[in-house]
Design an enzyme around this catalytic site. Sequence first.
Site, PDB file in Angstrom:
ATOM      1  N   LYS A 150       0.841  -1.171   0.000  1.00  0.00           N
ATOM      2  CA  LYS A 150       0.000   0.000   0.000  1.00  0.00           C
ATOM      3  C   LYS A 150       0.895   1.245   0.000  1.00  0.00           C
ATOM      4  CE  LYS A 150      -0.802   1.693   4.191  1.00  0.00           C
ATOM      5  NZ  LYS A 150       0.318   1.816   5.115  1.00  0.00           N
ATOM      6  N   HIS A 180      -0.408  -6.073   5.320  1.00  0.00           N
ATOM      7  CA  HIS A 180       0.320  -7.012   6.179  1.00  0.00           C
ATOM      8  C   HIS A 180      -0.460  -7.377   7.440  1.00  0.00           C
ATOM      9  CE1 HIS A 180       1.682  -3.401   8.344  1.00  0.00           C
ATOM     10  NE2 HIS A 180       2.036  -4.195   9.329  1.00  0.00           N
ATOM     11  N   LYS A 184      -1.047 -11.231  10.006  1.00  0.00           N
ATOM     12  CA  LYS A 184      -0.768 -11.372  11.446  1.00  0.00           C
ATOM     13  C   LYS A 184      -1.529 -12.582  11.983  1.00  0.00           C
ATOM     14  CE  LYS A 184       0.215  -6.511  12.276  1.00  0.00           C
ATOM     15  NZ  LYS A 184       1.496  -6.265  12.902  1.00  0.00           N
ATOM     16  N   GLU A 218      -0.029   3.205  18.273  1.00  0.00           N
ATOM     17  CA  GLU A 218       1.430   3.067  18.126  1.00  0.00           C
ATOM     18  C   GLU A 218       2.112   4.086  19.034  1.00  0.00           C
ATOM     19  OE1 GLU A 218       2.717   2.032  13.902  1.00  0.00           O
ATOM     20  OE2 GLU A 218       1.218   3.583  13.593  1.00  0.00           O
ATOM     21  N   ASP A 237      -3.417   6.230   5.766  1.00  0.00           N
ATOM     22  CA  ASP A 237      -2.307   5.319   6.071  1.00  0.00           C
ATOM     23  C   ASP A 237      -2.784   4.074   6.823  1.00  0.00           C
ATOM     24  OD1 ASP A 237       0.543   4.699   6.252  1.00  0.00           O
ATOM     25  OD2 ASP A 237       0.367   5.113   8.395  1.00  0.00           O
ATOM     26  N   HIS A 242      -5.663  -1.238   6.922  1.00  0.00           N
ATOM     27  CA  HIS A 242      -5.622  -2.158   8.066  1.00  0.00           C
ATOM     28  C   HIS A 242      -6.905  -2.149   8.910  1.00  0.00           C
ATOM     29  CE1 HIS A 242      -1.550  -2.175   6.864  1.00  0.00           C
ATOM     30  NE2 HIS A 242      -1.117  -1.176   7.597  1.00  0.00           N
TER      31      HIS A 242
HETATM   32  C1  BG6 Z   1       1.958   0.599   8.018  1.00  0.00           C
HETATM   33  C2  BG6 Z   1       1.800   2.080   8.154  1.00  0.00           C
HETATM   34  O1  BG6 Z   1       1.143   0.102   7.001  1.00  0.00           O
HETATM   35  O2  BG6 Z   1       1.642  -0.042   9.232  1.00  0.00           O
HETATM   36  C3  BG6 Z   1       2.662   2.591   9.283  1.00  0.00           C
HETATM   37  O3  BG6 Z   1       2.132   2.719   6.940  1.00  0.00           O
HETATM   38  C4  BG6 Z   1       2.408   1.834  10.566  1.00  0.00           C
HETATM   39  O4  BG6 Z   1       2.454   3.995   9.475  1.00  0.00           O
HETATM   40  C5  BG6 Z   1       2.474   0.336  10.327  1.00  0.00           C
HETATM   41  O5  BG6 Z   1       3.383   2.223  11.506  1.00  0.00           O
HETATM   42  C6  BG6 Z   1       2.022  -0.439  11.540  1.00  0.00           C
HETATM   43  O6  BG6 Z   1       2.286  -1.807  11.364  1.00  0.00           O
HETATM   44  P1  BG6 Z   1       2.565  -2.768  12.590  1.00  0.00           P
HETATM   45  O7  BG6 Z   1       2.670  -4.131  11.998  1.00  0.00           O
HETATM   46  O8  BG6 Z   1       3.824  -2.290  13.243  1.00  0.00           O
HETATM   47  O9  BG6 Z   1       1.386  -2.622  13.512  1.00  0.00           O
END
Ligand code: BG6
Length: 491
Positions: A150, A180, A184, A218, A237, A242
């Site tokens: 993405k 992604h 998970k 995060e 984003d 997600h």
């Molecule tokens: C990404 C975003 O797709 O996912 C990021 O672009 C984000 O901004 C990340 O930090 C979070 O992924 P994860 O696996 O660390 O939760």
Amino acid sequence: MAARVIAVEPFDIVVFGASGDLASRKLLPALYHRDLAGQVPELARVIGVSRRPNTHEEFRAAAREAVQASVGAGKVDEVALERFCNRLFYVPVDVGADKGWAELATLLKDGEDRIRVCYLATAPELFTVIAGQLGKRKLVTERTRLVVEKPIGKSLQSAREVNDTLGSVFAERNIYRIDHYLGKETVQNLMALRFAYALFEPLWNSRYIDSVQITVAETIGVEGRAAYYDTAGALRDMVQNHMLQLLCLVAIETPMSIEADSVRDEKLKVLRALKPINEANAQTLTVRGQYRAGAIADGAVPGYLEELKSKTSHTETFVAIKAEIGTWRWAGVPFYLRTGKRLATRVSEIAIEFKPIPHSIFGDSAGPIFANQLVIRLQPDEGVKQFIMIKDPGPGGMRLRQIPLDMSFAQSFDGRAPDAYERLIMDVIRGNQTLFMRRDEVEAAWKWIDPIQNAWESARQEAQGYTAGTWGPSASIALIERDGRTWHESN
Ligand code: BG6
């Protein structure tokens, strides 16, 4: 429980953007782990491509460092790493020009019959350029698959344009759009919980579920990605992909099978049933925030503008949304979504709040009876917790207490939890698209997101400041408290 390794056919994976962050942090370590597990066949090759004029040896040295950094000092299996590095090749290519393509074609000629994966770990502007070149230079065989990260566009219109170009070179069955989060472990457990377990299904509807909360919090800021992030913001984003994918998996009807199109058809129906949020209701149903300097785990962190090295930016680093799905199953059940950077703690979880019991037979002395809750934790400490009421043990009459039935995956299963990318890359090689987004899904998600973004822009809905290390702007708390609910407390 020992993981099962299913052999895959020989493949060549061409990683475009091989000297970038994604390749070194995720893709190369993921491939190393699969190789270590014995899943990568003898003939398989990983071909790094980027503009840098590296040699095979330089690429191997950089990959060795990347794997060591990811696996941790002293934990690398040196023999396996050596074997893995011997599979690595490198070709400098200027993807927008002529330079390097002929050399890449010559290298690929050797493995013409193999599965070929072209993984675009590059800036999104290059997706269509590279796909076009692959077509023009006849590097797309019957067995070639394209993987794109993405973002696919930044709006419905631009996503369509990207998809049109990709589709002019690759058939949809050969395009793997990665989210992604779908790789998970706990996200797939959500499928197991819903469709391999009979107890919840009869309750999984508006009659018994009060509301759903999805939090992806995060603690990191925008790190080295400020230039991209400032043009995207949290809505594009995180929510467009997600968060909506998580919402879909909570909300889908039972697919006919786990086969890719069965699952994706059901997700598409959920996306299409999301009630519109636009200029008429965005002010009440959404909150935007941007972090200011603060402290996380006792360490001072700068504000967004300081990280960006800019005086102004209206980009949101936090978003909360009250969404609703207009179907029989979900009518009237709010789905509260919130995500942000530099929040109090790193946690991703889905909390399902059940409705309270209709009538209590216990007197006041029993204490409050809390509604049941099911919390699916994606990270960290993956697991599932079901909050139930019990009698407080011992004498003292009937007093009730809430406790969690706690299923922590780390405690239940031994061994390393594989990264999402390991599964996803192997799925591409196996030709399994279940965990990848189909074109119509991506576009349906943008169709819901665009009016929110437009409403913010036309109403100049400001991103409200929040102190780094908190749970976002106070308006996010108000968004849910107005409905007589509170955010689930993650700890
Ligand atoms: C990404 C975003 O797709 O996912 C990021 O672009 C984000 O901004 C990340 O930090 C979070 O992924 P994860 O696996 O660390 O939760």
